[in-house]
Structure formats: structure tokens, C-alpha cells
Design an enzyme around this catalytic site. Sequence first.
Site, PDB file in Angstrom:
ATOM      1  N   ARG A   1      17.433 -17.638  39.260  1.00  0.00           N
ATOM      2  CA  ARG A   1      18.774 -17.730  38.672  1.00  0.00           C
ATOM      3  C   ARG A   1      19.129 -19.182  38.332  1.00  0.00           C
ATOM      4  O   ARG A   1      19.135 -19.559  37.168  1.00  0.00           O
ATOM      5  CB  ARG A   1      19.818 -17.121  39.633  1.00  0.00           C
ATOM      6  CG  ARG A   1      21.113 -16.648  38.969  1.00  0.00           C
ATOM      7  CD  ARG A   1      22.028 -17.730  38.468  1.00  0.00           C
ATOM      8  NE  ARG A   1      22.488 -18.618  39.539  1.00  0.00           N
ATOM      9  CZ  ARG A   1      23.204 -19.710  39.322  1.00  0.00           C
ATOM     10  NH1 ARG A   1      23.540 -20.070  38.076  1.00  0.00           N
ATOM     11  NH2 ARG A   1      23.570 -20.479  40.323  1.00  0.00           N
ATOM     12  N   ASP A   2      19.359 -20.021  39.336  1.00  0.00           N
ATOM     13  CA  ASP A   2      19.824 -21.383  39.049  1.00  0.00           C
ATOM     14  C   ASP A   2      18.754 -22.164  38.297  1.00  0.00           C
ATOM     15  O   ASP A   2      19.077 -23.005  37.441  1.00  0.00           O
ATOM     16  CB  ASP A   2      20.187 -22.097  40.352  1.00  0.00           C
ATOM     17  CG  ASP A   2      21.089 -23.310  40.135  1.00  0.00           C
ATOM     18  OD1 ASP A   2      21.758 -23.377  39.084  1.00  0.00           O
ATOM     19  OD2 ASP A   2      21.128 -24.189  41.013  1.00  0.00           O
TER      20      ASP A   2
ATOM     21  N   HIS B   1      23.050 -26.656  49.331  1.00  0.00           N
ATOM     22  CA  HIS B   1      22.364 -26.542  48.040  1.00  0.00           C
ATOM     23  C   HIS B   1      22.276 -27.951  47.450  1.00  0.00           C
ATOM     24  O   HIS B   1      23.285 -28.505  47.026  1.00  0.00           O
ATOM     25  CB  HIS B   1      23.213 -25.613  47.159  1.00  0.00           C
ATOM     26  CG  HIS B   1      22.739 -25.445  45.753  1.00  0.00           C
ATOM     27  ND1 HIS B   1      22.078 -24.317  45.333  1.00  0.00           N
ATOM     28  CD2 HIS B   1      22.831 -26.242  44.655  1.00  0.00           C
ATOM     29  CE1 HIS B   1      21.794 -24.418  44.038  1.00  0.00           C
ATOM     30  NE2 HIS B   1      22.243 -25.579  43.606  1.00  0.00           N
TER      31      HIS B   1
ATOM     32  N   HIS C   1      20.612 -30.907  44.893  1.00  0.00           N
ATOM     33  CA  HIS C   1      19.870 -31.280  43.695  1.00  0.00           C
ATOM     34  C   HIS C   1      19.247 -32.655  43.933  1.00  0.00           C
ATOM     35  O   HIS C   1      19.856 -33.519  44.585  1.00  0.00           O
ATOM     36  CB  HIS C   1      20.788 -31.295  42.472  1.00  0.00           C
ATOM     37  CG  HIS C   1      21.073 -29.922  41.939  1.00  0.00           C
ATOM     38  ND1 HIS C   1      21.259 -29.653  40.603  1.00  0.00           N
ATOM     39  CD2 HIS C   1      21.165 -28.723  42.567  1.00  0.00           C
ATOM     40  CE1 HIS C   1      21.471 -28.356  40.432  1.00  0.00           C
ATOM     41  NE2 HIS C   1      21.439 -27.768  41.609  1.00  0.00           N
TER      42      HIS C   1
ATOM     43  N   CYS D   1      18.973 -30.705  34.997  1.00  0.00           N
ATOM     44  CA  CYS D   1      20.371 -31.075  35.252  1.00  0.00           C
ATOM     45  C   CYS D   1      21.124 -31.071  33.933  1.00  0.00           C
ATOM     46  O   CYS D   1      20.805 -31.851  33.041  1.00  0.00           O
ATOM     47  CB  CYS D   1      20.420 -32.470  35.880  1.00  0.00           C
ATOM     48  SG  CYS D   1      22.093 -33.086  36.124  1.00  0.00           S
TER      49      CYS D   1
ATOM     50  N   ASN E   1      17.604 -28.795  40.914  1.00  0.00           N
ATOM     51  CA  ASN E   1      17.345 -28.268  42.251  1.00  0.00           C
ATOM     52  C   ASN E   1      16.160 -28.953  42.924  1.00  0.00           C
ATOM     53  O   ASN E   1      15.124 -29.183  42.300  1.00  0.00           O
ATOM     54  CB  ASN E   1      16.984 -26.778  42.162  1.00  0.00           C
ATOM     55  CG  ASN E   1      18.166 -25.910  41.797  1.00  0.00           C
ATOM     56  OD1 ASN E   1      19.103 -25.781  42.570  1.00  0.00           O
ATOM     57  ND2 ASN E   1      18.119 -25.317  40.608  1.00  0.00           N
TER      58      ASN E   1
END
Lengths: 300, 300
Positions: free
Chosen positions: B11-12, B203, B205, B236, B245
Site C-alpha cells: 500500500r504505502d 512508521h 521514513h 517521498c 519508507n
Amino acid sequence: MVVQVVEVSPRDGLQNEPEILSTASKIELIRRCVEAGARRVEAVSFVRADRVPQMADAEAVMAAVPRRGDVSYIGLVLNRRGLDRALAAGVDEVNCVVVATETFSQRNQGASVDAMLGAWTDIAKAAHAAGVRASVTVAAAFGCPFEGDVSPATVGDLARRLVEGEPDEIALADTIGVGVPTQVRALVSAVTAAAPGVPLRAHFHDTRNTAVANALAAVEAGVTVLDASVGGIGGCPFAPAATGNVATEDLTYALHRSGHPTGLDPTKVIETAAWIGDQLGKDRLPGALGRAGWFPADPR
Amino acid sequence: MVVQVVEVSPRDGLQNEPEILSTASKIELIRRCVEAGARRVEAVSFVRADRVPQMADAEAVMAAVPRRGDVSYIGLVLNRRGLDRALAAGVDEVNCVVVATETFSQRNQGASVDAMLGAWTDIAKAAHAAGVRASVTVAAAFGCPFEGDVSPATVGDLARRLVEGEPDEIALADTIGVGVPTQVRALVSAVTAAAPGVPLRAHFHDTRNTAVANALAAVEAGVTVLDASVGGIGGCPFAPAATGNVATEDLTYALHRSGHPTGLDPTKVIETAAWIGDQLGKDRLPGALGRAGWFPADPR
């Protein structure tokens, strides 16, 4: 707490790049690093030119670096011949390397750990007699490409023997970039116990993306001097596609945002990284800050 | 301490890649992640296909993921319509996003923070009524691309209001990759005080090379669930050349070497990263472990 970042791109960075820069470009790199705020620079190594052609012009580089009272230039030396060259070239400090494992020492230095310990003591005494600081790096202190894990006790034992040379500083180097913060704490603790009162420096490679975590852990453990290389130039001799030295700009970001001033100007560091990337013909540098930008936008 | 890594690449990761994968490739990615040991997977989002074309086939993906009792699939939803689709598709959990700053909320979600807080509570109650877990992510919790620094107090206030939805978990997201460990500790502390008893997830990055440091700091602060994306895919949106991520393989390396088992098989994670890199036509992934190799050589 202030943290000093030792700029190692001119030596550890360039020595591990396939491209050989002109003497003028090396001097320009050092000038730009000093202009960006670096006050200790690992500028050259005095080793055999047939083994390390990237450093063949060490004397010419040292003859032209900007001399100012607040900047200290470090030359890497591995024997008395190198030390004599370093002293003649007017370095402010010499740094010697002793490897934590026997196999790596034999393969990398062509000498046993015992032999390198002897060389270090000899170099350190002669340097001190000449009024020059002498520090020593324990290479592969966090792991060896040939022998695997290295225990903190092994590094502690080595540090105990390094004390004979009265080091101005002991640097713990994660030469192949395998360490994690728990290891940093254990190593700092072991070496502090083995060499009480000797200031520590830490040298991290970002090969497995742990360098910033390790650097911050080292600072939390009381280490106030860290090595870094603008742009993260240098690579890793053991993994051609991988990253080597942590990028100065990435380390600076992590330190400044954590409340540790370094005296470095982030904008100038990032500009210097872009410049050296161009000089080396790289379209992509390991350093993240050049791609991401500072946060908040204005670093000052 | 065991740490659970939630695999968010489907997903992300994919949502932020320009290349749109086939439904079959998305299912294969999820299958490979589960085979590598992932037990929670952010699989899809149920959002408008005209806004996020990468997720247009969410129902088709969910219809074909490997169903097994020990794997939980998460669907991202932002409103009741999305929730209805998620429930019909048979997700095990829904995750909603509330942004920590007003400007980012307006620009990214097209809604105010207050509106999204209301949507979250509504979604969470309906999800719970349907027997589905509901978690909420605080986006831009470490910094905002428009408003700059975000204080832990702001995030704490938000967390206090999120409790109305009885979240099964609150995730703290460094959406633009600006955080450092000192901030992680302050945020975990503020949110724990504001939402006592609610499990936390983090979470990170790796946009500014601090994700691994932040992840380890979060674990040391008691967070036992971390998001990651194989290969570090996703990028990003605010810095096209930068990393998004943190890579699952990099996080796994740091965790395993720090004494935190994850249940993931490093070799399979690295193989999956290489596979998805090929699928996306990337010749270089952000993840460092694929280039450097595990240490010591055999990860098992």
C-alpha cells in the site's frame, strides 16, 4: 553537548574511490571542508604509492592546504618511513591503524596484529617526541569480513595494549559497517575500562544503514568526536555497490536535530558534497540530505 | 524482545511509485512478503481510484491474497464509503489517517483535522461493530512539510482525541522523514500519557537517514510494532529523489543484530526486495542490505 566531526573524505573517502583526483582538486576539497566548518581533517596518508596510488601526492597536498591555527590536519601512517614523511610534510596529527582481527590485519596491512601494535607504539613515541599528536584507530572493531563477529572483550584487550603508545585518542572503527547501537555501548564501555582517561573517537560506515544510529548511540555513551565523509564518498571495498563512510551532511543533520552543535554549516557541507560528487563523476551520492533537503528548510 | 514488522510495501510503497503494477504482481508481492514471515500486511487502500490509481484494484487484490489464520491484512480507509468497501473485501483491520497539522491535512486529505478526527471515530465504531480491528495513524507527527516542527504536545493532544474511537493501536508516522531519536522518546512519552493503555506502532521514513536510529529508539521506548517496506520502495512525494519508507531488510538487520527477533527470514526479504525492484524497473533500491549483504554472511 558539542560534537566534533572529523572530515575524512580527503583520505578515507578518496582512497576508496576508483577515480583519482588531481592534486588541485584534493586541495580544493580540503579548502571547502574547512570553509564549511571542519576543524580536524584527515587529509592524506603516507603509504606506498604503488599500493595506494590515490595518495601518491600526499606531500603536495599538505604543502598547499590552508594553514590556520584552528584547523588540525591528520596524516595516516603505518610505519616509521610514513611518519618521517608526515613530519616533514607538517601534519598536526598522525593516525595509525591496528586491526582487531588477525586475518584482516594480515590481508589488509600485510602484518600481524602484534607487529602493528609494535609499529603503533614506535610511531606514537616518535610523533610525541616531535611534538605531534598521535591517535590510533582500531579497525574492524565491530566485525571482520573474514572472522565475523568481534567481541568487545577482544577490542578491550587491544585497547589495553594500545595504551603503551600513550594515544591522544583511540578511534573505534566499524570498517565494514555492521555494528548496531547495543554494540557501540558495549565497545565504548570495554575500551573506557581498558584505556581509562583516553578520549575516544568513533568511525562509522553506513554500509548496512546503521551508521547514524551508531553515531547517536556513541554520543549518548560519551564519545564527542565522530568521523564522516562529505557526500558519503569512499564506498566499501568489500561490497562494491554498498556505502562506506557515513555522509557528513547526514551525520550533521542527526546531530544538530538532536541538540548537538558541530560548528558545521549544513548548507556548505551539502554544497561541498555536490561539488565532490561532480568531481568524481557520480550522479548519485550516498548522503541523503543532498536529495531530501534540510528540515526545517533553512538550516541556520 | 520480539518486534513485529508490519509490511506496508503493497500500500504505502506502491501507492507512491509512478509505475502501476498489475493486480497479479501485487498479489505476488503480498504472497512473497507472507512467505518471508510478514504476519501483518498493509495490503490496499480503499480510496478514490481517480485520486490514487495505484490502488484502483483493491477489491481484486484482497480477493486473492493468501488467507491464513496467522496473517492479518490491513486496508487503509478515510471515510465510511472506504470502510464499507474494506469490510466487503474482507480485511482483518482498517487503518485511518489523521494528520498532525492543519495545512497538511487540508492539502493531503482535503479535510480539516477536526473533520478527520470525526471520520476516524465514525470509522472505528463501525469497524468494531463489524468485528474488525481499527487503528489510526498520526501523519506528520515528527514534522510537517508546510508548518515545520510539530511539538510532542500537539501530537499528545491529538492522541487524547483519538481515544474516542477506541483505537486498537495508534501509529506515529514520520511521514516526511525528519525525526531523530530524542523526538521519538518525547513523542512516545507524550502519546502514552495521552492515550494510556493503547498499543503504539511507529512508521519511519528514511528520507534523512534517521529511520533506523528512530526505530531502535522507539523499540527502546517500548514500541513493539514497526512499519517497513521491502526494498524501501515508495519514495517521498515531497522530494522526488529521496527515500521514503525504511526498507524492511534494513530494519530487520538492525533489529536482529540488536537482539530483537522479528520472525522474518532475511534472505527471503532481500529476495523479495530484488524481485519488486525488477517489477518496478528500478536498478537501485534504497535498501542497503541488498547491496551490502547480511552480516555474518549466513543470516540464520
